[in-house]
Design a protein around this motif. Structure first.
Motif, mmCIF file in Angstrom:
data_model
loop_
_atom_site.group_PDB
_atom_site.id
_atom_site.type_symbol
_atom_site.label_atom_id
_atom_site.label_comp_id
_atom_site.label_asym_id
_atom_site.label_seq_id
_atom_site.Cartn_x
_atom_site.Cartn_y
_atom_site.Cartn_z
ATOM 1 N N ARG A 204 43.975 39.189 38.542
ATOM 2 C CA ARG A 204 45.417 39.069 38.730
ATOM 3 C C ARG A 204 45.736 39.077 40.213
ATOM 4 N N ARG A 205 46.547 38.159 40.628
ATOM 5 C CA ARG A 205 46.884 38.070 42.051
ATOM 6 C C ARG A 205 48.028 39.007 42.373
ATOM 7 N N THR A 206 47.875 39.687 43.458
ATOM 8 C CA THR A 206 48.951 40.536 43.958
ATOM 9 C C THR A 206 49.332 40.030 45.331
ATOM 10 N N SER A 207 50.468 40.447 45.780
ATOM 11 C CA SER A 207 50.879 40.012 47.104
ATOM 12 C C SER A 207 49.987 40.664 48.153
#
Length: 86
Positions: A54-57
């Motif tokens: 999952r990509r996070t900032s």
């Protein structure tokens, strides 16, 4: 004017590369049916991502200006340091 003759080989190579790219990317090469492409896109968007991907900032970074800045002199002056006027 003779000094510009050294540009001729690079201009010829650039023109040849542009002609090759326009020929190689013309319509009709490897075209996929729109319905098939839409189905593939729908399946790809419906998939759940694995837990670890999952990509996070990105964390906020201090923007370095390249200039060293000393910390402010908010500490009390009773530490034996004197300030110079000036």
């Amino acid at each position: 004017m003779e000094i510009l003759l050294w540009l001729v080989p690079s201009a010829v190579v650039t023109a040849a590369a542009m002609a090759w790219v326009s020929w190689a990317s013309r319509d009709g090469r490897g075209e996929v049916d729109r319905d098939v492409a839409a189905q593939r896109l729908g399946r790809a968007l419906a998939k759940d991502l694995p837990a670890g991907t999952r990509r996070t900032s990105a964390p906020a970074r201090d923007r370095s200006t390249g200039i060293a800045v000393r910390p402010s002199h908010s500490a009390p002056a009773s530490r034996g340091t004197t300030r110079r006027a000036g």
